[in-house]
Write a protein that holds these residues in place. Structure first.
Motif, PDB file in Angstrom:
ATOM      1  N   VAL A  66       0.846  -1.193   0.000  1.00 60.45           N
ATOM      2  CA  VAL A  66       0.000   0.000   0.000  1.00 60.45           C
ATOM      3  C   VAL A  66       0.880   1.242   0.000  1.00 60.45           C
ATOM      4  N   PRO A  68      -0.096   4.808   0.845  1.00 60.33           N
ATOM      5  CA  PRO A  68      -1.187   5.698   1.268  1.00 60.33           C
ATOM      6  C   PRO A  68      -0.988   7.133   0.773  1.00 60.33           C
ATOM      7  N   GLU A  69      -2.108   7.738   0.404  1.00 60.98           N
ATOM      8  CA  GLU A  69      -2.087   9.136  -0.036  1.00 60.98           C
ATOM      9  C   GLU A  69      -2.717  10.047   1.008  1.00 60.98           C
ATOM     10  N   THR A  70      -3.726   9.507   1.707  1.00 61.55           N
ATOM     11  CA  THR A  70      -4.398  10.267   2.762  1.00 61.55           C
ATOM     12  C   THR A  70      -4.543   9.383   3.996  1.00 61.55           C
ATOM     13  N   ASP A  72      -7.217   8.478   5.301  1.00 61.16           N
ATOM     14  CA  ASP A  72      -8.331   7.546   5.089  1.00 61.16           C
ATOM     15  C   ASP A  72      -7.859   6.170   4.618  1.00 61.16           C
ATOM     16  N   ASP A  73      -6.682   6.094   4.011  1.00 58.57           N
ATOM     17  CA  ASP A  73      -6.139   4.807   3.558  1.00 58.57           C
ATOM     18  C   ASP A  73      -5.757   3.900   4.729  1.00 58.57           C
ATOM     19  N   SER A  74      -5.613   4.471   5.922  1.00 57.19           N
ATOM     20  CA  SER A  74      -5.206   3.673   7.077  1.00 57.19           C
ATOM     21  C   SER A  74      -6.282   2.655   7.466  1.00 57.19           C
ATOM     22  N   SER A  76      -8.206   0.940   5.368  1.00 58.74           N
ATOM     23  CA  SER A  76      -8.083  -0.232   4.494  1.00 58.74           C
ATOM     24  C   SER A  76      -6.878  -1.080   4.889  1.00 58.74           C
ATOM     25  N   THR A  94       4.295   9.930   0.372  1.00 53.75           N
ATOM     26  CA  THR A  94       3.249  10.383   1.289  1.00 53.75           C
ATOM     27  C   THR A  94       3.782  11.561   2.106  1.00 53.75           C
TER      28      THR A  94
END
Length: 161
Positions: A66, A68-70, A72-74, A76, A94
């Motif tokens: 993964v 992550p970009e934001t 919110d990805d945490s 998932s 990131t």
């Protein structure tokens, strides 16, 4: 079977056949074969299941990677861990503030799931659920590129062999 044998003996004695005659033997074999087919087989063992500790064939484990970009990805990432999938998190692209928040969140999730999180490289983390163990060798790979260049350099000591 008792009535058939009695009947066969009675017919054999009246008809003039001896007990050892071929006709009676064939008839007895036929009757025994019928009984074997009709009787349920109790000696057939049920299929064996492997013992609890024995290796069982499983479908291959899937590792997730993964980036992550934001923040919110945490969620998932935590869902992958809850589904017992190891996750490699690459924070190279990131933002630093987002990376810190994601690591904090994922650290809590791995703790709650009895998992483990380890930093394996600059901006790269490995998160594993409780069904996966990580054996990190103490070897330092910082000088790996220098070692690789040294081994492939034209000044290899070929004469020392």
């Amino acid at each position: 079977m008792g009535v058939k044998n009695l009947w066969n003996k009675l017919v054999g004695n009246i008809g003039g056949f001896e007990e050892d005659d071929e006709f009676e033997t064939d008839e007895q074999e036929f009757a025994e074969a019928e009984e074997e087919q009709a009787a349920p087989r109790h000696n057939v063992a049920p299929p064996r299941r492997p013992a609890l500790g024995a290796a069982q064939p499983e479908r291959p484990m899937k590792m997730m990677i993964v980036e992550p970009e934001t923040f919110d990805d945490s969620q998932s990432i935590a869902d992958y861990l809850r589904d017992r999938k190891p996750v490699v998190i690459n924070f190279e692209s990131t933002d630093a503030d987002v990376s810190k928040r994601v690591v904090d969140f994922i650290s809590g999730a791995t703790y709650a799931l009895d998992g483990n999180i380890q930093k394996v490289g600059k901006d790269i983390f490995l998160c594993v659920p409780s069904n996966v163990t990580v054996d990190r060798n103490k070897r330092d790979y910082a000088d790996f590129t220098q070692l690789a260049w040294k081994n492939t350099a034209p000044s290899d000591n070929l004469n020392e062999h």
